[in-house]
Design a protein around this motif. Sequence first.
Motif, PDB file in Angstrom:
ATOM      1  N   UNK A  64       1.567 -14.858 -10.219  1.00  0.00           N
ATOM      2  CA  UNK A  64       2.207 -13.819  -9.653  1.00  0.00           C
ATOM      3  C   UNK A  64       3.208 -13.071 -10.491  1.00  0.00           C
ATOM      4  N   UNK A  65       3.187 -12.169 -11.202  1.00  0.00           N
ATOM      5  CA  UNK A  65       4.290 -11.541 -11.942  1.00  0.00           C
ATOM      6  C   UNK A  65       5.169 -10.744 -11.480  1.00  0.00           C
ATOM      7  N   UNK A  66       4.805 -10.361 -10.186  1.00  0.00           N
ATOM      8  CA  UNK A  66       5.947  -9.358  -9.344  1.00  0.00           C
ATOM      9  C   UNK A  66       5.653  -7.992 -10.114  1.00  0.00           C
ATOM     10  N   UNK A  67       4.658  -7.562 -10.634  1.00  0.00           N
ATOM     11  CA  UNK A  67       4.354  -6.086 -11.263  1.00  0.00           C
ATOM     12  C   UNK A  67       4.243  -5.314  -9.965  1.00  0.00           C
ATOM     13  N   UNK A  68       3.325  -5.889  -8.907  1.00  0.00           N
ATOM     14  CA  UNK A  68       3.244  -5.046  -7.801  1.00  0.00           C
ATOM     15  C   UNK A  68       4.118  -5.795  -6.584  1.00  0.00           C
ATOM     16  N   UNK A  69       4.255  -5.408  -5.414  1.00  0.00           N
ATOM     17  CA  UNK A  69       4.908  -6.222  -4.384  1.00  0.00           C
ATOM     18  C   UNK A  69       3.996  -7.469  -3.914  1.00  0.00           C
ATOM     19  N   UNK A  86     -11.248   0.700   4.771  1.00  0.00           N
ATOM     20  CA  UNK A  86     -10.810   1.116   5.902  1.00  0.00           C
ATOM     21  C   UNK A  86      -9.439   0.337   6.242  1.00  0.00           C
ATOM     22  N   UNK A  87      -9.648  -0.936   6.051  1.00  0.00           N
ATOM     23  CA  UNK A  87      -8.489  -2.068   6.259  1.00  0.00           C
ATOM     24  C   UNK A  87      -7.165  -1.499   5.547  1.00  0.00           C
ATOM     25  N   UNK A  88      -7.225  -1.190   4.562  1.00  0.00           N
ATOM     26  CA  UNK A  88      -6.146  -0.712   3.730  1.00  0.00           C
ATOM     27  C   UNK A  88      -5.762   0.537   4.387  1.00  0.00           C
ATOM     28  N   UNK A  89      -6.654   1.565   4.289  1.00  0.00           N
ATOM     29  CA  UNK A  89      -6.148   2.790   5.116  1.00  0.00           C
ATOM     30  C   UNK A  89      -5.510   2.520   6.630  1.00  0.00           C
ATOM     31  N   UNK A  90      -6.040   1.687   7.433  1.00  0.00           N
ATOM     32  CA  UNK A  90      -5.490   1.569   8.681  1.00  0.00           C
ATOM     33  C   UNK A  90      -4.026   0.615   8.599  1.00  0.00           C
ATOM     34  N   UNK A  91      -3.813   0.015   7.308  1.00  0.00           N
ATOM     35  CA  UNK A  91      -2.433  -0.402   7.122  1.00  0.00           C
ATOM     36  C   UNK A  91      -1.535   0.408   6.615  1.00  0.00           C
ATOM     37  N   UNK A  92      -1.959   1.877   6.534  1.00  0.00           N
ATOM     38  CA  UNK A  92      -0.947   2.727   6.290  1.00  0.00           C
ATOM     39  C   UNK A  92      -0.677   2.685   4.808  1.00  0.00           C
ATOM     40  N   UNK A  93      -1.527   2.160   3.778  1.00  0.00           N
ATOM     41  CA  UNK A  93      -1.406   2.190   2.582  1.00  0.00           C
ATOM     42  C   UNK A  93      -1.707   3.657   1.943  1.00  0.00           C
ATOM     43  N   UNK A  94      -1.042   3.936   1.101  1.00  0.00           N
ATOM     44  CA  UNK A  94      -1.234   5.342   0.320  1.00  0.00           C
ATOM     45  C   UNK A  94      -2.516   5.053  -0.758  1.00  0.00           C
ATOM     46  N   UNK A  99      -2.849   5.649  -3.624  1.00  0.00           N
ATOM     47  CA  UNK A  99      -2.276   4.899  -4.742  1.00  0.00           C
ATOM     48  C   UNK A  99      -2.172   3.407  -4.436  1.00  0.00           C
ATOM     49  N   UNK A 100      -1.824   3.141  -3.751  1.00  0.00           N
ATOM     50  CA  UNK A 100      -1.933   1.511  -3.198  1.00  0.00           C
ATOM     51  C   UNK A 100      -3.227   1.134  -3.107  1.00  0.00           C
ATOM     52  N   UNK A 101      -4.007   1.777  -2.136  1.00  0.00           N
ATOM     53  CA  UNK A 101      -5.527   1.371  -2.118  1.00  0.00           C
ATOM     54  C   UNK A 101      -6.314   1.247  -3.221  1.00  0.00           C
ATOM     55  N   UNK A 102      -5.888   2.388  -4.222  1.00  0.00           N
ATOM     56  CA  UNK A 102      -6.744   2.212  -5.482  1.00  0.00           C
ATOM     57  C   UNK A 102      -6.306   0.915  -6.282  1.00  0.00           C
ATOM     58  N   UNK A 103      -4.826   0.807  -6.158  1.00  0.00           N
ATOM     59  CA  UNK A 103      -4.305  -0.330  -7.052  1.00  0.00           C
ATOM     60  C   UNK A 103      -4.865  -1.875  -6.570  1.00  0.00           C
ATOM     61  N   UNK A 126      -9.832   4.066  -9.196  1.00  0.00           N
ATOM     62  CA  UNK A 126      -9.045   5.205  -9.392  1.00  0.00           C
ATOM     63  C   UNK A 126      -8.575   5.637  -7.963  1.00  0.00           C
ATOM     64  N   UNK A 127      -7.568   6.623  -8.210  1.00  0.00           N
ATOM     65  CA  UNK A 127      -7.077   7.038  -6.634  1.00  0.00           C
ATOM     66  C   UNK A 127      -8.026   8.199  -6.257  1.00  0.00           C
ATOM     67  N   UNK A 128      -8.615   9.096  -7.144  1.00  0.00           N
ATOM     68  CA  UNK A 128      -9.672   9.969  -6.739  1.00  0.00           C
ATOM     69  C   UNK A 128     -10.601   9.215  -6.023  1.00  0.00           C
ATOM     70  N   UNK A 129     -11.179   8.302  -6.877  1.00  0.00           N
ATOM     71  CA  UNK A 129     -12.320   7.540  -6.144  1.00  0.00           C
ATOM     72  C   UNK A 129     -11.972   6.837  -4.883  1.00  0.00           C
ATOM     73  N   UNK A 130     -10.959   6.295  -4.613  1.00  0.00           N
ATOM     74  CA  UNK A 130     -10.545   5.844  -3.363  1.00  0.00           C
ATOM     75  C   UNK A 130     -10.513   6.986  -2.365  1.00  0.00           C
TER      76      UNK A 130
END
Length: 164
Positions: free
Chosen positions: A52-57, A124-132, A134-138, A143-147
């Motif tokens: 874990x490099x810390x690039x993401x939260x 659905x899980x990530x969406x219900x967790x109020x992830x953007x 962008x975060x879902x895609x990551x 891609x964000x468009x695909x998400x």
Amino acid sequence: MDKELEHSFVTNLEQNQNIVHKVCRIYTNDRDSHNDLFQEITIQLWKAYPKFRGDAKFSTWMYRVSLNTAITLYRKSKRSIKTTDFDAVDFRIKVDEYDDEEEQQLKLMYATVKQLNDIEKALVFLYLEDKSYKEIAETLGISEVNARVKMNRVKTKLKKILNP
């Protein structure tokens, strides 16, 4: 094993363990399977933690490892999840009790979500967790468009399941 690394991992896991519980709830049907999957995800998180490099939260990284572990195990077994022996890990994590009865109002939602495929469940899980998106895609590696497109399709599918 580095005690600092271990302490850091345990602290992060205890603070974010509800993420793992929620993933377990989506991919299992009973308490024993839930506990087994929680244990397996914890082991996979521990194995991956030194990288874990810390690039993401930490929580975003934890979502990704948890979902990938659940999906991989679910696809391998389709019925029962085989787990790694927890005794191989020498630290203990304080696990909050996860009481299914307190969440009766979510049963219909979970039953409906369980009818989706693995990727749709993760969306659905990530969406219900109020992830953007962008975060879902990551987290899912798309891609964000695909998400966004996939989420719109999942919403339509869920409406059809709930209102046949």
